[in-house]
Design a protein around this motif. Structure first.
Motif, PDB file in Angstrom:
ATOM      1  N   ASP A 136      38.209 -42.004  15.110  1.00 13.60           N
ATOM      2  CA  ASP A 136      37.324 -41.935  13.959  1.00 13.60           C
ATOM      3  C   ASP A 136      37.249 -43.297  13.280  1.00 13.60           C
ATOM      4  O   ASP A 136      38.262 -43.995  13.149  1.00 13.60           O
ATOM      5  N   GLN A 137      36.013 -43.689  12.868  1.00 17.65           N
ATOM      6  CA  GLN A 137      35.816 -44.939  12.154  1.00 17.65           C
ATOM      7  C   GLN A 137      34.857 -44.719  10.986  1.00 17.65           C
ATOM      8  O   GLN A 137      33.995 -43.842  11.037  1.00 17.65           O
ATOM      9  N   ASN A 138      35.010 -45.524   9.954  1.00 14.68           N
ATOM     10  CA  ASN A 138      34.082 -45.483   8.834  1.00 14.68           C
ATOM     11  C   ASN A 138      32.811 -46.237   9.199  1.00 14.68           C
ATOM     12  O   ASN A 138      32.845 -47.231   9.911  1.00 14.68           O
ATOM     13  N   THR A 176      31.630 -41.021   8.457  1.00 12.93           N
ATOM     14  CA  THR A 176      32.562 -41.337   9.544  1.00 12.93           C
ATOM     15  C   THR A 176      31.881 -41.062  10.872  1.00 12.93           C
ATOM     16  O   THR A 176      30.923 -40.287  10.953  1.00 12.93           O
TER      17      THR A 176
END
Length: 365
Positions: free
Chosen positions: A312-314, A324
């Motif tokens: 998961d990444q912003n 996200t």
């Protein structure tokens, strides 16, 4: 969209998207009567195709090439060569989660900003799938160069912080055999095993890693390269930097040469046993003043880590709102094993183009 063609005399134009019906290439300016080995072209594409091993994307594409024009009875006719590669394993639903989100370090934001629309399915035109068309064209260029005795060889010389020892490029046939014995395409077997284990660990952790590819081009005649803006190393640099994920290019001594003194770096001219002019060293990488000097042309190409990671990444969405994103689909944990053949293809296209330019001058005939 401009920017889809490469080369001046030996010129290619690629077309197609990652999740469209097909990709392909038109080659214009290929000399006539070049022996066109379709099995060789397919074998080159097989080295780039996805699904080769546990350390590459598991997308399954046969990358079966179809030649539609420009070849008759196994020979090039001098007319445009059209090659077509159908897409067979699109899973567009794998990308539905990003239709309104920008993937970090991808071309999503820049394409959306530039064109006001984007094909989110695998990146569309920005996908590395486009490079299959380059490999097909590069195979034709290699067949042309083979008739001229010119050889192009590349291998994975670095992954992450792992570096292979310098290899002796005396026999490129032997090095090619060593390279193809392992799935990472490194010509040093011991380093290859270390790289494979490292990439596999990176993959299991849902991450990616970058690497380096070293290239040598042998038997290039003296005189290829045009002053002042079309220098041979400048065109090689443009060719390499046009490949997806490439972030660096150096030729000859490269950045290490900036640490040396002139007395250490200068390539002293001598004559060999056949009275041919050569140099004692090759820090110039076979190119001086932007023109080939007859020595081996050597360069390195650096690839960044693949941008899609299984974590998961912003990020931001189309409305500029924070959100996200999670990596899904089938992606390479390290691009360099499949990129070796792309580097060779682009190098062959540059040399073929410059060879034809060189022959257009009276003094070079």
């Amino acid at each position: 969209m401009a920017g889809n063609s490469f080369g001046d005399i030996f010129r290619i134009t690629t077309f197609g998207e990652s999740h469209g019906s097909a990709i392909g290439v038109i080659i214009d300016g290929c000399p006539s009567n070049i022996s066109i080995d379709e099995n060789f072209i397919q074998s080159e594409l097989d080295k780039r195709k996805p699904g080769q091993s546990k350390i590459t994307t598991q997308r399954k594409e046969s990358d079966t090439v179809q030649i539609h024009s420009g070849v008759f009875e196994g020979k090039s006719t001098g007319t445009p060569i059209a090659m077509f590669i159908p897409n067979e394993d699109q899973r567009s639903k794998d990308y539905s989660h990003i239709l309104d989100k920008f993937r970090p370090s991808h071309a999503d934001f820049t394409y959306q900003s530039k064109y006001g629309i984007r094909d989110y399915r695998g990146g569309g035109r920005s996908s590395a799938r486009e490079t299959a068309a380059r490999v097909a064209a590069g195979a034709i260029a290699k067949l042309f160069l083979k008739q001229e005795g010119i050889e192009v060889f590349a291998h994975v010389s670095g992954v992450g912080s792992i570096e292979s020892p310098n290899i002796d490029p005396t026999d490129l046939t032997d090095l090619l055999a060593l390279r193809e014995e392992n799935i990472v395409r490194c010509a040093d077997p011991a380093t290859a095993n270390e790289m494979i284990s490292f990439i596999d660990d990176i993959r299991k952790n849902g991450d990616t890693v970058g690497g380096r590819i070293s290239t040598v081009i042998r038997n290039v005649p003296v005189g290829l390269g045009e002053p002042v803006f079309d220098k041979l190393h400048a065109d090689l640099g443009k060719a390499m930097l046009s490949i997806n994920a490439v972030h660096g290019f150096e030729y000859g001594s490269g950045f290490e040469g900036s640490k040396m003194k002139g007395s250490e770096h200068n390539d002293i001219f001598i004559k060999d046993s056949t009275d041919k002019v050569t140099t004692q060293t090759n820090f110039s990488g076979g190119i001086q003043g932007g023109i080939s000097n007859g020595m081996d042309i050597t360069f390195r190409t650096a690839f960044k880590p693949v941008a899609t990671i299984m974590r998961d990444q912003n990020t931001l969405n189309l409305e500029g709102e924070e959100t996200t994103i999670s990596g899904k689909g089938r992606h390479d944990p390290c691009v360099v094993p499949r990129a070796v053949i792309i580097v060779e293809a682009m190098a062959a296209l540059v040399i073929a183009d410059h060879l034809l330019k060189h022959r257009s001058y009276t003094h070079a005939r």
